[in-house]
Motif scaffolding. Structure first.
Motif, PDB file in Angstrom:
ATOM      1  N   SER A 120       1.052  -1.155   0.085  1.00 25.58           N
ATOM      2  CA  SER A 120       0.006  -0.167   0.089  1.00 25.58           C
ATOM      3  C   SER A 120       0.815   1.205   0.124  1.00 25.58           C
ATOM      4  N   LEU A 121       0.413   2.330  -0.750  1.00 28.60           N
ATOM      5  CA  LEU A 121       1.146   3.559  -0.737  1.00 28.60           C
ATOM      6  C   LEU A 121       0.711   4.520   0.442  1.00 28.60           C
ATOM      7  N   ARG A 122      -0.269   4.107   1.304  1.00 21.97           N
ATOM      8  CA  ARG A 122      -0.763   5.193   2.411  1.00 21.97           C
ATOM      9  C   ARG A 122      -0.507   4.406   3.712  1.00 21.97           C
ATOM     10  N   GLU A 123      -0.139   3.194   3.768  1.00 22.98           N
ATOM     11  CA  GLU A 123      -0.023   2.485   5.192  1.00 22.98           C
ATOM     12  C   GLU A 123       1.035   1.314   5.217  1.00 22.98           C
ATOM     13  N   GLU A 124       1.433   0.968   6.055  1.00 25.44           N
ATOM     14  CA  GLU A 124       2.095  -0.366   6.114  1.00 25.44           C
ATOM     15  C   GLU A 124       1.202  -1.467   5.934  1.00 25.44           C
ATOM     16  N   LEU A 125       1.057  -1.796   4.889  1.00 23.72           N
ATOM     17  CA  LEU A 125       0.181  -2.955   4.500  1.00 23.72           C
ATOM     18  C   LEU A 125       0.625  -3.817   3.363  1.00 23.72           C
ATOM     19  N   TYR A 126       0.477  -4.951   3.358  1.00 28.79           N
ATOM     20  CA  TYR A 126       1.037  -5.868   2.212  1.00 28.79           C
ATOM     21  C   TYR A 126      -0.352  -6.480   1.690  1.00 28.79           C
ATOM     22  N   TYR A 127      -0.163  -6.741   0.420  1.00 24.82           N
ATOM     23  CA  TYR A 127      -1.426  -7.753   0.081  1.00 24.82           C
ATOM     24  C   TYR A 127      -0.559  -8.845  -0.855  1.00 24.82           C
ATOM     25  N   LEU A 128      -0.901 -10.147  -0.224  1.00 24.75           N
ATOM     26  CA  LEU A 128      -0.361 -11.210  -1.292  1.00 24.75           C
ATOM     27  C   LEU A 128      -1.323 -11.722  -1.987  1.00 24.75           C
ATOM     28  N   PHE A 129      -0.975 -12.093  -3.333  1.00 25.65           N
ATOM     29  CA  PHE A 129      -1.856 -12.714  -4.542  1.00 25.65           C
ATOM     30  C   PHE A 129      -1.048 -13.930  -4.819  1.00 25.65           C
ATOM     31  N   GLY A 130      -1.638 -15.000  -4.466  1.00 22.30           N
ATOM     32  CA  GLY A 130      -1.208 -16.321  -4.720  1.00 22.30           C
ATOM     33  C   GLY A 130      -1.862 -17.199  -5.603  1.00 22.30           C
ATOM     34  N   HIS A 131      -1.264 -18.038  -6.421  1.00 22.03           N
ATOM     35  CA  HIS A 131      -1.849 -19.270  -7.184  1.00 22.03           C
ATOM     36  C   HIS A 131      -2.392 -18.507  -8.582  1.00 22.03           C
ATOM     37  N   LEU A 132      -1.407 -17.425  -9.036  1.00 26.04           N
ATOM     38  CA  LEU A 132      -1.573 -16.788 -10.218  1.00 26.04           C
ATOM     39  C   LEU A 132      -1.137 -17.663 -11.504  1.00 26.04           C
ATOM     40  N   SER A 133      -1.362 -16.816 -12.724  1.00 24.24           N
ATOM     41  CA  SER A 133      -0.812 -17.705 -14.014  1.00 24.24           C
ATOM     42  C   SER A 133       0.634 -17.081 -14.103  1.00 24.24           C
ATOM     43  N   LEU A 134       1.426 -17.895 -14.972  1.00 22.82           N
ATOM     44  CA  LEU A 134       2.665 -17.397 -15.337  1.00 22.82           C
ATOM     45  C   LEU A 134       2.768 -15.995 -16.158  1.00 22.82           C
ATOM     46  N   GLU A 135       1.736 -15.675 -16.853  1.00 24.76           N
ATOM     47  CA  GLU A 135       1.674 -14.485 -17.786  1.00 24.76           C
ATOM     48  C   GLU A 135       1.647 -13.116 -16.552  1.00 24.76           C
ATOM     49  N   SER A 136       0.919 -13.561 -15.324  1.00 28.67           N
ATOM     50  CA  SER A 136       0.672 -12.433 -14.447  1.00 28.67           C
ATOM     51  C   SER A 136       2.187 -11.631 -14.101  1.00 28.67           C
ATOM     52  N   LEU A 137       3.153 -12.629 -14.163  1.00 27.88           N
ATOM     53  CA  LEU A 137       4.642 -12.114 -13.938  1.00 27.88           C
ATOM     54  C   LEU A 137       5.007 -11.474 -14.779  1.00 27.88           C
ATOM     55  N   GLU A 138       4.771 -11.425 -16.107  1.00 32.93           N
ATOM     56  CA  GLU A 138       5.403 -10.982 -17.249  1.00 32.93           C
ATOM     57  C   GLU A 138       5.363  -9.170 -17.180  1.00 32.93           C
ATOM     58  N   GLY A 139       6.496  -8.829 -17.242  1.00 34.11           N
ATOM     59  CA  GLY A 139       6.732  -7.451 -17.466  1.00 34.11           C
ATOM     60  C   GLY A 139       6.617  -6.671 -16.003  1.00 34.11           C
ATOM     61  N   LYS A 140       6.546  -7.551 -15.072  1.00 34.21           N
ATOM     62  CA  LYS A 140       6.585  -6.836 -13.457  1.00 34.21           C
ATOM     63  C   LYS A 140       8.065  -6.337 -13.292  1.00 34.21           C
ATOM     64  N   LEU A 141       7.800  -5.364 -12.411  1.00 34.40           N
ATOM     65  CA  LEU A 141       9.057  -4.741 -12.051  1.00 34.40           C
ATOM     66  C   LEU A 141       8.840  -4.261 -10.511  1.00 34.40           C
ATOM     67  N   LYS A 142       9.866  -4.598  -9.751  1.00 31.37           N
ATOM     68  CA  LYS A 142       9.802  -4.377  -8.283  1.00 31.37           C
ATOM     69  C   LYS A 142       9.838  -2.776  -8.123  1.00 31.37           C
ATOM     70  N   GLY A 143       8.677  -2.231  -7.412  1.00 29.42           N
ATOM     71  CA  GLY A 143       8.672  -0.654  -7.218  1.00 29.42           C
ATOM     72  C   GLY A 143       7.645  -0.249  -7.992  1.00 29.42           C
ATOM     73  N   GLN A 144       7.105  -0.876  -8.989  1.00 31.80           N
ATOM     74  CA  GLN A 144       6.367  -0.587 -10.033  1.00 31.80           C
ATOM     75  C   GLN A 144       4.969  -0.047  -9.557  1.00 31.80           C
ATOM     76  N   THR A 145       4.668   1.062  -9.805  1.00 35.17           N
ATOM     77  CA  THR A 145       3.286   1.500  -9.219  1.00 35.17           C
ATOM     78  C   THR A 145       2.053   1.192  -9.945  1.00 35.17           C
ATOM     79  N   LEU A 146       1.002   0.786  -9.095  1.00 32.03           N
ATOM     80  CA  LEU A 146      -0.201   0.440  -9.682  1.00 32.03           C
ATOM     81  C   LEU A 146      -1.336   1.230  -9.291  1.00 32.03           C
ATOM     82  N   LYS A 147      -2.139   1.623 -10.103  1.00 33.35           N
ATOM     83  CA  LYS A 147      -3.154   2.701  -9.613  1.00 33.35           C
ATOM     84  C   LYS A 147      -4.455   1.619  -9.192  1.00 33.35           C
ATOM     85  N   GLU A 148      -5.365   2.220  -8.196  1.00 32.17           N
ATOM     86  CA  GLU A 148      -6.277   1.428  -7.515  1.00 32.17           C
ATOM     87  C   GLU A 148      -7.338   1.085  -8.739  1.00 32.17           C
TER      88      GLU A 148
END
Length: 214
Positions: A120-148
């Motif tokens: 979260s960008l507003r507080e110390e919260l982390y959201y784990l999403f598990g059991h995804l597709s391999l395609e879900s990891l494509e193009g992802k970068l650590k620190g990449q910003t995602l909008k609500e």
């Protein structure tokens, strides 16, 4: 917060699925037979004419008994997240403005498979999403910003997703203890006092309440 699905979960018809020892079906069903387990899960959802299945937070689960992943040195059976059982390919959406904390493909029978952790960008919260597709990891970068409300992943299929019936393991933490791309989703009974302070109840983040008997 925005729904992590394409519709408000609190408006949907939910099928609450019990994977504890109280479920007599599990005495004859082999959850390690992923095809049979998948037919069972989605059969229950169809029987209730529901849009999705929900698997409970802090449920003491029988289905982990035979999986080595949960019985290495200690027996882990307490579920620390909530499961959303829906078909593979179901898109997932960012619950609030976040950045990608980390991601990994946690391979192995019974594991998470492809996993993304958002911060979260507003507080110390982390959201784990598990059991995804391999395609879900494509193009992802650590620190990449995602909008609500931005779509960023999808529910994966077996065996890539850790060899489970298609579903999302959604978990909310206030501390990752330095871990990246992974965090325990199941704990031993004698670890619960520690983990329930870190792994927050996910229901409010989904806009739902647990039924009284769950």
């Amino acid at each position: 917060m925005t729904s992590i699905l394409s519709f408000p979960i609190d408006k949907a018809k939910l099928a609450w699925l019990d994977f504890s020892a109280k479920n007599q079906d599990l005495h004859s069903l082999n959850p390690d037979d992923t095809k049979a387990f998948t037919s069972y899960v989605f059969g229950l959802i169809d029987e209730q004419n529901a849009q999705l299945g929900i698997g409970g937070w802090l449920e003491d689960r029988r289905i982990y008994n035979t999986r080595e992943q949960f019985n290495l040195g200690k027996s882990r059976s307490i579920h620390l997240g909530v499961d959303i059982w829906m078909p593979a390919g179901t898109p997932l959406f960012c619950p609030e403005d976040c950045q990608i904390h980390s991601f990994a493909n946690n391979e192995g029978f019974g594991n998470y498979g492809p996993t993304i952790i958002l911060k979260s960008l507003r507080e110390e919260l982390y959201y784990l999403f598990g059991h995804l597709s391999l395609e879900s990891l494509e193009g992802k970068l650590k620190g990449q910003t995602l909008k609500e409300g931005e779509t960023f992943a999808e529910i994966g299929n077996y065996p890539i997703n850790g060899d489970w019936p298609p579903h999302l393991h959604f978990q909310v933490m206030n501390n990752l203890f330095g871990k990246e791309g992974d965090f325990p989703g199941v704990c031993a009974r004698n670890e619960l006092k520690v983990f329930e302070k870190v792994c927050l109840c996910p229901y409010p983040f989904l806009g739902i309440s647990a039924p009284r008997d769950v």
